[in-house]
Design a protein around this motif. Sequence first.
Motif, mmCIF file in Angstrom:
data_model
loop_
_atom_site.group_PDB
_atom_site.id
_atom_site.type_symbol
_atom_site.label_atom_id
_atom_site.label_comp_id
_atom_site.label_asym_id
_atom_site.label_seq_id
_atom_site.Cartn_x
_atom_site.Cartn_y
_atom_site.Cartn_z
ATOM 1 N N ARG A 26 0.840 -1.207 0.000
ATOM 2 C CA ARG A 26 0.000 0.000 0.000
ATOM 3 C C ARG A 26 0.871 1.251 0.000
ATOM 4 N N ASN A 27 1.898 1.258 0.844
ATOM 5 C CA ASN A 27 2.762 2.431 0.932
ATOM 6 C C ASN A 27 3.644 2.587 -0.305
ATOM 7 N N THR A 51 -8.851 -11.545 -0.075
ATOM 8 C CA THR A 51 -8.460 -11.358 1.324
ATOM 9 C C THR A 51 -9.584 -10.698 2.108
ATOM 10 N N ILE A 52 -10.232 -9.710 1.514
ATOM 11 C CA ILE A 52 -11.368 -9.062 2.186
ATOM 12 C C ILE A 52 -12.487 -10.072 2.396
ATOM 13 N N ARG A 53 -12.829 -10.808 1.363
ATOM 14 C CA ARG A 53 -13.916 -11.794 1.480
ATOM 15 C C ARG A 53 -13.619 -12.832 2.558
ATOM 16 N N VAL A 63 -6.405 -6.427 9.060
ATOM 17 C CA VAL A 63 -6.290 -6.941 7.696
ATOM 18 C C VAL A 63 -7.285 -6.233 6.783
ATOM 19 N N LEU A 64 -8.531 -6.089 7.233
ATOM 20 C CA LEU A 64 -9.529 -5.393 6.417
ATOM 21 C C LEU A 64 -9.097 -3.956 6.139
ATOM 22 N N GLU A 65 -8.668 -3.262 7.167
ATOM 23 C CA GLU A 65 -8.307 -1.852 7.020
ATOM 24 C C GLU A 65 -7.151 -1.664 6.037
ATOM 25 N N VAL A 66 -6.081 -2.435 6.188
ATOM 26 C CA VAL A 66 -4.912 -2.252 5.323
ATOM 27 C C VAL A 66 -5.211 -2.699 3.891
ATOM 28 N N THR A 67 -6.023 -3.741 3.731
ATOM 29 C CA THR A 67 -6.344 -4.229 2.388
ATOM 30 C C THR A 67 -7.246 -3.235 1.661
ATOM 31 N N LEU A 68 -8.229 -2.694 2.358
ATOM 32 C CA LEU A 68 -9.066 -1.653 1.754
ATOM 33 C C LEU A 68 -8.232 -0.420 1.397
#
Length: 173
Positions: A26-27, A51-53, A63-68
């Motif tokens: 992400r970064n 990964t979100i699913r 995990v949700l926050e960083v993947t989104l």
Amino acid sequence: VDGMITVIRENKTNPSVLTQAIGCLRNLMADTPAIKTSLIEKDIHVLFVQTIRENMSAPNISVLEVTLGALRNLASEKACKAPLREAGAIDEPVRILQEATGGSDVAEESCGLLRNICARDMTSTAHIGSLHGVSAILGAIKAHISNENLISSAFGALRNLSVDDELDRKSVV
């Protein structure tokens, strides 16, 4: 980059490793169009949506926050919008907002992703509208009124959605 993608694929059940590896990607891609398009070519967006699913039934908030957030960064690049949309990168954040999964920070990243993906992209805007995304965004605003970053991302998404003549403006009122 290829090494990080391998780490993500091989550590899908290790939230700590996923959070760090996805956060690194992400970064790396922030404000770097060439990295974003390279990652799309490697189907990283498909892996991110998976990964979100996989983290929806028993959500791991980090995990949700960083993947989104990673998807949000990809969505700011015009060439990435269609592949993201086709992989389900609109459906999942709308569902997260509708189901109120993950709290304020996850909702903030969901709104940021929707803001970026519908910017200057009428196909994405129409898809968000068809999923009742406007009411999901409004619900996030009401639920997390004290999160200024969420409010900014949510109103950014609503601003971008409002340029579509087909949007049902009654759902905003």
